[in-house]
Scaffold this active site. Structure first.
Site, short mmCIF file in Angstrom:
data_model
loop_
_atom_site.label_atom_id
_atom_site.label_comp_id
_atom_site.label_asym_id
_atom_site.label_seq_id
_atom_site.Cartn_x
_atom_site.Cartn_y
_atom_site.Cartn_z
N ASP A 141 11.04 -26.01 -11.12
CA ASP A 141 10.06 -25.39 -12.43
C ASP A 141 9.69 -24.33 -11.88
O ASP A 141 10.63 -23.71 -10.87
CB ASP A 141 8.60 -26.50 -11.57
CG ASP A 141 8.75 -27.71 -11.62
OD1 ASP A 141 9.48 -28.58 -12.95
OD2 ASP A 141 8.46 -28.76 -11.75
N ASP A 175 9.89 -29.87 -19.18
CA ASP A 175 8.22 -30.61 -18.99
C ASP A 175 7.69 -30.13 -20.70
O ASP A 175 7.00 -30.45 -21.31
CB ASP A 175 7.33 -30.35 -18.30
CG ASP A 175 8.28 -30.66 -16.65
OD1 ASP A 175 9.38 -31.70 -17.33
OD2 ASP A 175 8.72 -30.01 -15.77
#
Length: 204
Positions: A141, A175
């Protein structure tokens, strides 16, 4: 179907290129401030929402296997939707969901056997001594949008008087693709999921 495949490939390329770049050029926890409200901040997690952890190795394995089955279901949903000539909003949304899910599956399945995690150094792609095993990779991430930081007023329920950041989640392109897909389904709900009588009128 060609448009759906193009969306999937484009999202996957952006997702994986960004992850590989961050993994091989950033130290874990390193942050670059692009704007006050947007930063690149490198972290990893086992792939659950908001970086949650559960069940150790068994939980990680279950999560990865579940995702593999889920991607098959999403792929079938996309195929049948195209065959039924569904609205473009639905096709785009499913394509984004498929690409997002597949992007994080790639991390979970393969990153543990192609990257190392050296102390205080950037990772190496196709390392001789990778950090994990097949199906036990960590999801990369990096997108961080701390739009507001401050202390909540005392009267605020539960968190009054405590430091607070909005928005404090760190996520990736995969995401984001899933989140955009959900927004599309909410905004274009009636077109994406028309009632039976509306479908009959269209076909008549």
């Amino acid at each position: 179907m060609k448009k759906a495949v193009a969306i999937i490939i484009l999202v996957l390329l952006i997702d994986q290129i960004s992850k590989i770049y961050i993994k091989t050029n950033f130290l874990y926890g390193e942050e670059v401030v692009v704007f006050d409200w947007f930063r690149i901040h490198f972290i990893e997690n086992n792939g659950m929402a908001w970086g949650a952890e559960f069940g150790g190795r068994t939980g990680k394995l279950f999560l990865t296997v579940f995702r593999l089955f889920a991607i098959g279901g999403i792929g079938y949903w996309l195929y049948t939707s195209v065959k039924k000539n569904a609205h473009n909003a639905l096709i785009i949304a499913i394509s984004l969901i498929f690409a997002g899910a597949l992007g994080n599956i790639i991390d979970s399945v393969f990153y543990g056997v192609i990257f190392n995690t050296p102390y205080n150094e950037t990772a190496t792609l196709f390392a001789e001594e990778p950090y994990g095993e097949l199906l036990y990779g960590k999801v990369v991430d990096m997108l961080y949008f701390p739009m507001w930081k401050g202390t909540l007023p005392e009267w605020f329920p539960y968190k009054g008087g405590e430091p607070f950041t909005f928005f404090n989640a760190i996520f990736n392109v995969a995401d984001a693709a899933i989140s955009i897909a959900v927004a599309i389904l909410i905004i274009f709900n009636k077109k994406a999921f028309p009632k039976e009588e509306e479908i009959t009128e269209i076909t008549d």
